[in-house]
Design a protein around this motif. Structure first.
Motif, PDB file in Angstrom:
ATOM      1  N   ALA A 167    -111.120  60.254  62.039  1.00  0.00           N
ATOM      2  CA  ALA A 167    -110.337  61.124  61.192  1.00  0.00           C
ATOM      3  C   ALA A 167    -111.125  61.494  59.962  1.00  0.00           C
ATOM      4  O   ALA A 167    -112.314  61.248  59.843  1.00  0.00           O
ATOM      5  CB  ALA A 167    -109.028  60.421  60.815  1.00  0.00           C
ATOM      6  N   GLU A 212    -109.040  58.368  55.336  1.00  0.00           N
ATOM      7  CA  GLU A 212    -107.768  58.313  56.038  1.00  0.00           C
ATOM      8  C   GLU A 212    -107.875  57.313  57.182  1.00  0.00           C
ATOM      9  O   GLU A 212    -108.706  57.473  58.085  1.00  0.00           O
ATOM     10  CB  GLU A 212    -107.409  59.695  56.585  1.00  0.00           C
ATOM     11  N   PHE A 213    -107.083  56.269  57.133  1.00  0.00           N
ATOM     12  CA  PHE A 213    -107.083  55.210  58.139  1.00  0.00           C
ATOM     13  C   PHE A 213    -108.488  54.634  58.327  1.00  0.00           C
ATOM     14  O   PHE A 213    -108.964  54.442  59.446  1.00  0.00           O
ATOM     15  CB  PHE A 213    -106.536  55.713  59.483  1.00  0.00           C
ATOM     16  N   LYS A 222    -101.292  68.854  59.879  1.00  0.00           N
ATOM     17  CA  LYS A 222    -101.489  67.405  59.891  1.00  0.00           C
ATOM     18  C   LYS A 222    -100.565  66.725  58.885  1.00  0.00           C
ATOM     19  O   LYS A 222     -99.988  65.671  59.168  1.00  0.00           O
ATOM     20  CB  LYS A 222    -102.946  67.076  59.578  1.00  0.00           C
ATOM     21  N   LYS A 223    -100.424  67.327  57.693  1.00  0.00           N
ATOM     22  CA  LYS A 223     -99.535  66.750  56.692  1.00  0.00           C
ATOM     23  C   LYS A 223     -98.090  66.748  57.169  1.00  0.00           C
ATOM     24  O   LYS A 223     -97.354  65.771  56.973  1.00  0.00           O
ATOM     25  CB  LYS A 223     -99.660  67.525  55.379  1.00  0.00           C
ATOM     26  N   GLN A 238     -97.670  64.052  59.740  1.00  0.00           N
ATOM     27  CA  GLN A 238     -97.631  62.749  59.092  1.00  0.00           C
ATOM     28  C   GLN A 238     -96.283  62.521  58.419  1.00  0.00           C
ATOM     29  O   GLN A 238     -95.709  61.425  58.478  1.00  0.00           O
ATOM     30  CB  GLN A 238     -98.769  62.649  58.078  1.00  0.00           C
ATOM     31  N   ARG A 267     -93.714  61.751  61.037  1.00  0.00           N
ATOM     32  CA  ARG A 267     -93.843  60.370  61.507  1.00  0.00           C
ATOM     33  C   ARG A 267     -93.255  59.390  60.493  1.00  0.00           C
ATOM     34  O   ARG A 267     -92.580  58.421  60.859  1.00  0.00           O
ATOM     35  CB  ARG A 267     -95.312  60.047  61.775  1.00  0.00           C
ATOM     36  N   ASP A 268     -93.496  59.650  59.196  1.00  0.00           N
ATOM     37  CA  ASP A 268     -92.933  58.772  58.180  1.00  0.00           C
ATOM     38  C   ASP A 268     -91.412  58.832  58.174  1.00  0.00           C
ATOM     39  O   ASP A 268     -90.734  57.805  58.028  1.00  0.00           O
ATOM     40  CB  ASP A 268     -93.485  59.151  56.803  1.00  0.00           C
ATOM     41  N   LYS A 279     -90.120  56.946  61.132  1.00  0.00           N
ATOM     42  CA  LYS A 279     -90.269  55.508  60.922  1.00  0.00           C
ATOM     43  C   LYS A 279     -89.183  54.985  59.989  1.00  0.00           C
ATOM     44  O   LYS A 279     -88.610  53.911  60.208  1.00  0.00           O
ATOM     45  CB  LYS A 279     -91.654  55.238  60.332  1.00  0.00           C
TER      46      LYS A 279
END
Length: 746
Positions: A205, A209-210, A629-630, A633, A636-637, A640
């Motif tokens: 990535a 990032e990660f 991508k943002k 993300q 996904r947040d 979660k």
């Protein structure tokens, strides 16, 4: 199909299902083991299996046909993919040069050898009389003089006749088009390879990032099959984790910044002095070689004859380690230090190459002056011969002078001289490289291996130890050698064939050296899936190699007595002559208009605007990709947090909630009410729609499960009873004769 008539369906639905079932049975009756198609189906299955096996074997055969695939895999298993990437790049360069050799040999060398005039028929194909006695000496042939100079290896050998042989082959036009087409084909292949590699992406990535996850799951090189390399790779991954932890501490470290800046300025000043000194040294030795060229060969030593090539090879051998030693003063991070090192070596090679070219073109200018004087003297002598012969014999039918081709006065042929310099430079570079590997790696490994038992210290762990494979130096050397091939192929058509032999021997020689003499790097790093760094260097060198050749074709006049362009004012006049004599007149007008500066300038401006537009569109796509991508993300947040029953992480929603005065517009959470008592009865209670939403906290973006409508169980289960009402027949529903169902449509 057998139970279809018992289904409680309408006839239309039965017919559709019956038709589909019949088609299925007809298609797969062989697989079902029934009907006449059983043998045909078995034959199809057998042929399908054989076809799959053939495809698999053919793929294995294609993999086995890839040159040096097994050898490169062996190197990769011992040294990792970083060292193997150099040999993959070397194999790619070999394939490219093999295609270029096919163009040059098939369209230039072979037609001249088969359809051109034989050796000794004209002066350009004949060794001069004073040189014939020593034309076969090894020292002369090793300098590419004598018979080598007057062979198909160099520019001056080729005839200037417009058409040769029975096929009327246009050799001068073919020579020019192939010389320029080599650059066009190479440019197309390099750009296509870069575009294909860019689709493969990098190694993870974006930066920052990660980082820990990418290092944890993607750092290992699964192609390693050697225990020592695996241990080094394990230590390298451990070190990279330590570096990631320490990087922030290094940024916060308090050091003497003024001393560090002074040392870095001092290091760059010293490296600039080295670059300037190397350029001046090359210019000086090329000037000395011009003076040596006017002297007799017997008066010169071997070093004086090969001084230019020897000095350039030594500079390429000595300066990179010197740069690495000076770079210790800068105290950069290893990754940044490697980039600086590559940039400085690139500048060294590029500066040396262009200094060599500038000095060489000074020599070309001097040779052009000599050619002009020789041409004028030759024309004056011929005019005197014709006038004296016609006046003495009183005739106008004057035969040409009967002079043997070896006795004809000829010019220096500056194109052949430039080609000889490039060939000598390539050969001397190969010699120095092979001797360096033999002495610096093989002899060093033998000394460490056999003298370690009787030495004062551990030679393997201390000085000198085993050598490591220099990836950056070998890659840059290969790239700049290819640049010299591109430049020198126009003046020496045989140079491409010599380069094919050099790459072929280098593959075997370097593979043997790296397996027998080198050890894996202490810091084994995984190579990128994209070799665009190598290709970018190659593309830059290709562009810089094109400039001298274009300058030669468009500006310098060709030699008057050698080469395929003799008799022309400029080399590109061959194309204009072909357009005027062989093509229709309107095509010539089109070319005339196309070469008009009034059309070229708007075309160039349009290309610049198109590049600007494409660049802007590319940046827009990159920004859209980043935004996507943002959003992904953020989604996904959110998902979660919904699963974990937490507050939303959407910053926009939080900001809007914070703007509300004491969150007065948000309804307070409703208190959960206990479920009403359920009376004991045989009928089960049904929850009303929407009642499951009671007790849900509206501030949280979650949806809880509905409460169980049943009451607590206070008795043992009894026997299962039938449905209430009519227990015979099917339950009520729509259809004909189905109790209280609706009447059928008419």
């Amino acid at each position: 199909m057998a139970t279809l008539r018992n289904k409680p369906w309408r006839m239309k639905r039965r017919l559709v299902l019956l038709k589909e079932s019949q088609e299925f049975v007809e298609k797969f009756e062989g697989a079902l083991g029934k009907g006449k198609g059983k043998k045909l189906y078995a034959f199809k299955v057998m042929m399908t299996k054989k076809l799959i096996k053939f495809k698999r074997d053919f793929e294995n055969f294609k993999t086995a046909c890839i040159p040096w695939e097994r050898k490169i895999k062996e190197v990769e298993s011992h040294f990792g993919s970083s060292v193997a990437s150099y040999f993959i790049f070397l194999r790619w360069m070999y394939g490219l040069n093999l295609v270029l050799f096919g163009f040059m040999f098939g369209l230039v060398v072979l037609p001249e050898a088969l359809m051109g005039l034989p050796y000794g028929s004209i002066p350009r194909k004949t060794v001069p009389r004073p040189e014939q006695d020593t034309a076969m000496d090894f020292s002369v042939l090793f300098d590419f003089n004598g018979y080598c100079k007057y062979s198909f290896l160099f520019y001056g050998y080729y005839d200037s006749e417009r058409q040769i042989g029975l096929l009327k082959f246009r050799l001068p036009l073919s020579y020019l088009l192939v010389g320029v087409g080599i650059f066009g084909y190479s440019l197309m292949v390099v750009i296509r390879t870069m575009a294909r590699n860019s689709n493969e992406g990098g190694d993870g990535a974006e930066e920052g990032e990660f980082t820990f996850s990418w290092k944890m799951f993607t750092s290992w090189d699964y192609l390693i099959g050697n225990p020592e390399t695996a241990d080094n790779k394990y230590a390298s991954i451990t070190t990279s984790f330590k570096e990631s932890i320490v990087d922030e501490q290094e940024n916060q470290k308090d050091e003497n910044i003024h001393l560090r800046r002074f040392l870095r300025v001092l290091a760059n000043f010293m490296i600039l002095c080295c670059l300037g000194g190397s350029g001046y040294l090359i210019y000086y030795v090329v000037k000395r070689s011009q003076e040596f060229a006017e002297m007799e060969n017997d008066e010169l030593s071997w070093f004086e004859k090969n001084e230019v090539e020897f000095v350039m090879s030594l500079l390429g051998l000595v300066c990179p380690p010197l740069f690495e030693t000076i770079a210790e003063l800068e105290d950069y991070h290893p990754r940044i230090a490697l980039k600086w090192q590559l940039g400085r070596i690139f500048a060294l090679f590029l500066g040396n190459l262009y200094t060599f070219l500038f000095a060489l073109f000074d020599e070309v200018t001097a040779k052009l002056e000599r050619e002009k004087s020789i041409k004028n003297a030759t024309e004056w002598a011929l005019s005197q011969y014709y006038s004296n012969y016609s006046s003495f014999y009183n005739t106008t039918d004057v035969p040409p002078p009967n002079v043997h081709p070896a006795d004809v006065v000829r010019g220096p042929c500056w194109e052949t001289g430039v080609g000889i310099e490039f060939v000598k430079l390539i050969v001397s570079d190969v010699q120095v490289s092979y001797l360096t590997i033999l002495i610096g790696d093989f002899v060093r490994a033998v000394v460490v291996r056999f003298l370690n038992y009787c030495w004062c210290w551990d030679l393997e762990a201390g000085f000198p130890s085993y050598g490591e494979f220099d990836i950056s130096g070998n890659v840059l050397g290969l790239v700049f050698n290819q640049g010299m091939i591109w430049m020198g192929a126009f003046y020496a058509p045989g140079l491409v064939g010599l380069n094919v032999l050099r790459l072929l021997t280098s593959m075997y020689y370097q593979c043997w050296a790296v397996m027998a003499c080198n050890v894996p790097h202490e810091r084994v790093f995984k190579a990128s899936r994209s070799n665009n760094f190598y290709m970018g260097l190659l593309l830059l060198v290709l562009f810089l190699s094109l400039l001298p050749v274009v300058y030669t074709i468009m500006t310098l006049p060709p030699s008057f007595d050698c080469g395929p362009f003799s008799g022309q004012e400029k080399m590109y006049d061959v194309v204009m002559e072909t357009i005027e004599q062989d093509l229709p007149a309107f095509i010539g007008n089109i070319f005339t208009y196309a070469t008009n500066p009034g059309l070229i300038m708007p075309a160039v401006l349009l290309m610049v605007l198109a590049l600007y537009y494409l660049n802007a569109v590319s940046k827009g796509y990159q920004q859209a990709n980043t935004d996507l991508k943002k959003k992904m993300q953020m989604a996904r947040d959110e998902e979660k947090n919904r699963r974990n029953n937490k507050d939303s992480t959407n910053q926009v929603m939080k900001d809007l909630e914070d703007l509300l005065p004491n969150k007065s517009l948000i309804p307070p959470p409703a208190e959960e009410e206990p479920p009403p008592p359920v009376e004991k009865s045989s009928k089960s209670t049904k929850a009303k729609p929407g009642s499951a939403g009671r007790g849900v906290n509206l501030q949280k973006e979650v949806s809880l499960a509905a409460p169980n409508p049943r009451g607590p169980v206070t008795r043992a289960p009894g026997p299962r009873g039938g449905p209430p009402g009519n227990t015979r027949g099917p339950p009520p529903g729509p259809g004909r004769g189905r109790g209280r169902g609706a009447s059928p449509r008419r």
